[in-house]
Design a protein around this motif. Structure first.
Motif, PDB file in Angstrom:
ATOM      1  N   GLU A 185       0.839  -1.195   0.000  1.00  0.00           N
ATOM      2  CA  GLU A 185       0.000   0.000   0.000  1.00  0.00           C
ATOM      3  C   GLU A 185       0.876   1.247   0.000  1.00  0.00           C
ATOM      4  O   GLU A 185       1.859   1.329   0.743  1.00  0.00           O
ATOM      5  CB  GLU A 185      -0.900  -0.018   1.237  1.00  0.00           C
ATOM      6  CG  GLU A 185      -1.836   1.168   1.363  1.00  0.00           C
ATOM      7  CD  GLU A 185      -2.724   1.069   2.587  1.00  0.00           C
ATOM      8  OE1 GLU A 185      -3.706   1.831   2.673  1.00  0.00           O
ATOM      9  OE2 GLU A 185      -2.441   0.213   3.461  1.00  0.00           O
ATOM     10  N   TRP A 186       0.527   2.236  -0.817  1.00  0.00           N
ATOM     11  CA  TRP A 186       1.272   3.491  -0.881  1.00  0.00           C
ATOM     12  C   TRP A 186       0.946   4.338   0.345  1.00  0.00           C
ATOM     13  O   TRP A 186      -0.222   4.590   0.647  1.00  0.00           O
ATOM     14  CB  TRP A 186       0.928   4.256  -2.150  1.00  0.00           C
ATOM     15  CG  TRP A 186       1.690   5.541  -2.306  1.00  0.00           C
ATOM     16  CD1 TRP A 186       1.236   6.806  -2.088  1.00  0.00           C
ATOM     17  CD2 TRP A 186       3.057   5.672  -2.704  1.00  0.00           C
ATOM     18  NE1 TRP A 186       2.225   7.723  -2.320  1.00  0.00           N
ATOM     19  CE2 TRP A 186       3.360   7.054  -2.703  1.00  0.00           C
ATOM     20  CE3 TRP A 186       4.054   4.761  -3.055  1.00  0.00           C
ATOM     21  CZ2 TRP A 186       4.622   7.544  -3.048  1.00  0.00           C
ATOM     22  CZ3 TRP A 186       5.308   5.251  -3.398  1.00  0.00           C
ATOM     23  CH2 TRP A 186       5.583   6.625  -3.392  1.00  0.00           C
ATOM     24  N   ASP A 187       1.987   4.755   1.080  1.00  0.00           N
ATOM     25  CA  ASP A 187       1.767   5.538   2.302  1.00  0.00           C
ATOM     26  C   ASP A 187       2.150   7.003   2.142  1.00  0.00           C
ATOM     27  O   ASP A 187       2.207   7.752   3.116  1.00  0.00           O
ATOM     28  CB  ASP A 187       2.529   4.922   3.474  1.00  0.00           C
ATOM     29  CG  ASP A 187       4.050   5.042   3.333  1.00  0.00           C
ATOM     30  OD1 ASP A 187       4.523   5.572   2.300  1.00  0.00           O
ATOM     31  OD2 ASP A 187       4.763   4.605   4.257  1.00  0.00           O
ATOM     32  N   GLY A 188       2.406   7.418   0.912  1.00  0.00           N
ATOM     33  CA  GLY A 188       2.805   8.795   0.653  1.00  0.00           C
ATOM     34  C   GLY A 188       4.273   8.929   0.325  1.00  0.00           C
ATOM     35  O   GLY A 188       4.693   9.914  -0.288  1.00  0.00           O
ATOM     36  N   GLU A 189       5.060   7.916   0.709  1.00  0.00           N
ATOM     37  CA  GLU A 189       6.496   7.935   0.435  1.00  0.00           C
ATOM     38  C   GLU A 189       6.968   6.675  -0.276  1.00  0.00           C
ATOM     39  O   GLU A 189       7.871   6.726  -1.107  1.00  0.00           O
ATOM     40  CB  GLU A 189       7.277   8.104   1.745  1.00  0.00           C
ATOM     41  CG  GLU A 189       7.012   9.429   2.453  1.00  0.00           C
ATOM     42  CD  GLU A 189       7.825   9.563   3.723  1.00  0.00           C
ATOM     43  OE1 GLU A 189       8.535   8.589   4.077  1.00  0.00           O
ATOM     44  OE2 GLU A 189       7.755  10.630   4.359  1.00  0.00           O
ATOM     45  N   ALA A 190       6.355   5.553   0.064  1.00  0.00           N
ATOM     46  CA  ALA A 190       6.772   4.279  -0.523  1.00  0.00           C
ATOM     47  C   ALA A 190       5.633   3.277  -0.395  1.00  0.00           C
ATOM     48  O   ALA A 190       4.657   3.497   0.330  1.00  0.00           O
ATOM     49  CB  ALA A 190       8.024   3.751   0.184  1.00  0.00           C
ATOM     50  N   TYR A 216      -1.965   8.594  -3.022  1.00  0.00           N
ATOM     51  CA  TYR A 216      -1.821   7.923  -4.308  1.00  0.00           C
ATOM     52  C   TYR A 216      -0.419   8.126  -4.866  1.00  0.00           C
ATOM     53  O   TYR A 216       0.203   9.166  -4.654  1.00  0.00           O
ATOM     54  CB  TYR A 216      -2.830   8.468  -5.323  1.00  0.00           C
ATOM     55  CG  TYR A 216      -4.275   8.382  -4.895  1.00  0.00           C
ATOM     56  CD1 TYR A 216      -5.016   7.228  -5.108  1.00  0.00           C
ATOM     57  CD2 TYR A 216      -4.902   9.465  -4.276  1.00  0.00           C
ATOM     58  CE1 TYR A 216      -6.346   7.146  -4.724  1.00  0.00           C
ATOM     59  CE2 TYR A 216      -6.231   9.396  -3.883  1.00  0.00           C
ATOM     60  CZ  TYR A 216      -6.945   8.236  -4.107  1.00  0.00           C
ATOM     61  OH  TYR A 216      -8.260   8.163  -3.721  1.00  0.00           O
ATOM     62  N   ALA A 217       0.046   7.133  -5.596  1.00  0.00           N
ATOM     63  CA  ALA A 217       1.276   7.245  -6.382  1.00  0.00           C
ATOM     64  C   ALA A 217       0.875   7.177  -7.846  1.00  0.00           C
ATOM     65  O   ALA A 217       0.560   6.097  -8.356  1.00  0.00           O
ATOM     66  CB  ALA A 217       2.244   6.119  -6.034  1.00  0.00           C
ATOM     67  N   LEU A 270      -2.933  -0.967  -8.615  1.00  0.00           N
ATOM     68  CA  LEU A 270      -4.390  -0.844  -8.575  1.00  0.00           C
ATOM     69  C   LEU A 270      -4.746   0.636  -8.469  1.00  0.00           C
ATOM     70  O   LEU A 270      -4.393   1.302  -7.491  1.00  0.00           O
ATOM     71  CB  LEU A 270      -4.957  -1.626  -7.394  1.00  0.00           C
ATOM     72  CG  LEU A 270      -6.481  -1.759  -7.290  1.00  0.00           C
ATOM     73  CD1 LEU A 270      -6.855  -2.965  -6.425  1.00  0.00           C
ATOM     74  CD2 LEU A 270      -7.160  -0.514  -6.721  1.00  0.00           C
ATOM     75  N   VAL A 271      -5.462   1.128  -9.479  1.00  0.00           N
ATOM     76  CA  VAL A 271      -5.838   2.539  -9.551  1.00  0.00           C
ATOM     77  C   VAL A 271      -7.354   2.645  -9.409  1.00  0.00           C
ATOM     78  O   VAL A 271      -8.098   2.242 -10.312  1.00  0.00           O
ATOM     79  CB  VAL A 271      -5.390   3.165 -10.884  1.00  0.00           C
ATOM     80  CG1 VAL A 271      -5.819   4.631 -10.959  1.00  0.00           C
ATOM     81  CG2 VAL A 271      -3.879   3.034 -11.051  1.00  0.00           C
TER      82      VAL A 271
END
Length: 595
Positions: free
Chosen positions: A444-449, A467-468, A484-485
């Motif tokens: 899961e993207w946490d804002g940094e990785a 989101y990334a 997954l978008v």
């Protein structure tokens, strides 16, 4: 493709509706899910705690209670299917009622009988079977037998080989309910029509033929439908611009409550094309419901079929020689009409014949080029499902869409095209998506990785979601991964954002948690994460490490009948002396982007 074309050429479309699809964009794709209509009837809910004495005069009710009493005293305490059976169907029922696994929950631990009933017997299809059992279909007639336990709210499903005289696949689904047999649908209508509270609310005794959506499961907060998980349906009576929902509890065999909703302005439109519809239904069933159809196009290959009640399923999806998706399907539509009273419908979509779906396929699957900015970028598979009275009030049309791009992306999506039973509805389709691979690590993207998701669970896409490049998650497979978008209004199809619940569950070998056709998976009207997939997570989430993973995706779309802002809505307008349909779809679903 030859098989598809041959079947498609036989399909006769008996009526053409002029549908003006108004796909509206939204300036703020990330706005919160909010009510767009004032519910002027929010204080009209009426719980009915006691049975109406008028029901005692219903002959069908007396006969049904006698059937129940006889079954409870029988050696095998099951009410058999209440319709005429063919020889093979009778054999399938007898075989299932003698199978120990299928009968696991017909009595309690002390041997006392529960109330059980066979709700349906259908020819088995490939979508009903797990991979290990598919070859049995080639060895002779097979049937799917569905049984409901009223006391425990359990659906049991047996797959029976008549030739081998055995149950070769059986599963039990807790807190899930199959579709009604005809006699219970008719009994629900009779209970509603005879009820004094209903007659008082309408000002007249309604006709049985006026009852809409009588076999669609429902709930109502604070009633036993919700508190005790009873089997409830909602015969609905349209009056002018409003509708009276009659909540009928088929576990207690009485009317449990009433509730009015606002319908908007569209009149009831009478349809008169039964013979054409029959031709369509037969062609669709013969060509697309019995076995999978293969397709190869633009470096993609896959199989597809219309299931009994899980919509259009795709399986064994391969891109450039690499398998990327085991299967994907649309399990349910949950439609709620109040954030406080908790009432609405659970809709299944699927085949028109030998099916438990309440909204059925009305056309063959359509395969077409996918065009973006005037250029072909891939192809789509589309499937429409429609109530016969659509777009009149309390009738539904749904749309399912799979998009396959030339660069390896794919999207799983669905739309509601209105109109439903009120102008304050929230629509929640339930997708089940199983990516390919021996393991499917989730991050899961946490804002940094991207951070590893360690165990089964769920997330809600909301204002604080990070989101990334539009992606919330990365999901791995064999030597590949996908981002997954979720929908945020960016797909140029009029969607206003998915506001989705996203679940991750272990795809357990040898355990059927949705791989075959599912009964209704959850209650219609919960406004939190309890949409059905949590049943495969709670009470003890399992670790995801080194496991195959299933993604469940449940977007939330709020309808709107405001002029100029319509969404999840449809109107029948009188043009040149005839009714024409204007539809305002709401579409949602995730995109998967390869890395």
């Amino acid at each position: 493709m030859r098989r598809f074309q041959a079947c498609f050429n036989r399909l006769t479309i008996g009526i053409t509706l002029l549908i003006v699809i108004a796909l509206l964009s939204c300036s703020d794709g990330k706005k919160r899910l909010a009510a767009t209509a004032t519910d002027e009837y929010e204080k009209t809910s009426e719980l009915i705690e006691n049975a109406d004495s008028s029901a005692m005069g219903i002959i069908e009710l007396v006969k049904y209670k006698n059937l129940i009493d006889s079954a409870l005293k029988a050696r095998t305490p099951i009410v058999p299917l209440q319709r005429a059976l063919s020889g093979e169907e009778q054999s399938a029922q007898d075989i299932s009622m003698g199978d120990a696994t299928f009968l696991q929950f017909v009595r309690d631990s002390t041997g006392r009988a529960y109330r059980n009933e066979i709700f349906g017997i259908y020819p088995a299809r490939e979508s009903d079977l797990t991979t290990a059992h598919k070859s049995i279909l080639q060895q002779g007639p097979c049937y799917r037998v569905e049984m409901y336990n009223f006391a425990k709210n359990i659906t049991s499903i047996a797959l029976v080989s008549v030739r081998q005289a055995r149950v070769f696949q059986a599963a039990h689904y807790v807190a899930m309910q199959p579709e009604l047999p005809a006699h219970l649908r008719n009994l629900a209508v009779k209970l509603a029509v005879a009820n004094g509270n209903v007659q008082k609310a309408l000002g007249v005794r309604p006709d049985e033929k006026d009852a809409l959506m009588a076999d669609t499961k429902t709930a109502l907060n604070q009633s036993r439908c919700e508190r005790s998980k009873h089997l409830c349906v909602a015969p609905t009576f349209a009056r002018d611009k409003k509708a009276l929902w009659t909540i009928v509890d088929l576990t207690d065999l009485r009317v449990a409550g009433l509730r009015w909703t606002n319908l908007g302005d569209t009149p009831v439109v009478t349809t008169t094309f039964a013979s054409e519809r029959r031709v369509q239904n037969e062609a669709i069933t013969n060509c697309f419901c019995k076995t999978e159809v293969g397709l190869e196009r633009n470096n993609w290959s896959l199989n597809y079929m219309i299931t009994s009640n899980d919509g259009l399923r795709i399986s064994d999806v391969v891109f450039k020689g690499k398998k990327v998706l085991d299967n994907a399907k649309l399990v349910d539509w949950h439609v709620s009409y109040s954030n406080t009273d908790g009432f609405g419908y659970s809709d299944a979509v699927g085949c028109p014949y030998f099916s438990s779906a309440t909204v059925v396929a009305v056309e063959a699957p359509k395969i077409a080029d996918l065009i973006r900015q005037g250029k072909r970028v891939g192809f789509v598979i589309e499937q429409y499902y429609r109530s016969e009275g659509w777009p009149s009030p309390c009738n539904y049309e749904y749309f399912q869409r799979y998009e396959f791009y030339d660069d390896g992306r794919f999207r799983v999506a669905a739309a509601n095209i209105g109109r439903g039973c009120g102008n304050d509805g929230t629509y929640r389709p339930v997708f089940r998506i199983a990516l390919a691979g021996k393991t499917n690590p989730v991050a899961e993207w946490d804002g940094e990785a991207y951070r590893t998701v360690a165990q089964e669970g769920w997330r809600l896409q909301g204002p604080a979601t990070r989101y990334a490049d539009g992606a919330m998650f990365r999901i791995g497979g064999d030597n590949s991964s996908f981002r997954l978008v979720p929908g945020n209004g960016q797909f140029a199809d009029g969607g206003r954002g998915d506001h989705a619940y996203i679940y991750f569950t272990v795809n357990k070998p040898g355990v059927d948690e949705g791989a075959s056709d599912l009964p209704t998976i959850g209650p219609c009207c919960n406004i939190d994460y309890r949409q059905g997939p949590e049943k495969f997570i709670e009470p003890g989430p399992e670790a995801l490490a080194n496991q195959r993973v299933v993604i469940w995706y449940v977007p939330q779309m709020k309808n709107d009948d405001t002029k100029g802002k319509e969404y999840c809505w449809a109107e029948a307008r009188l043009v040149n002396g005839v009714y024409q349909t204007e539809a305002y779809p709401c579409i949602a679903g995730p995109m998967f982007i390869p890395e």
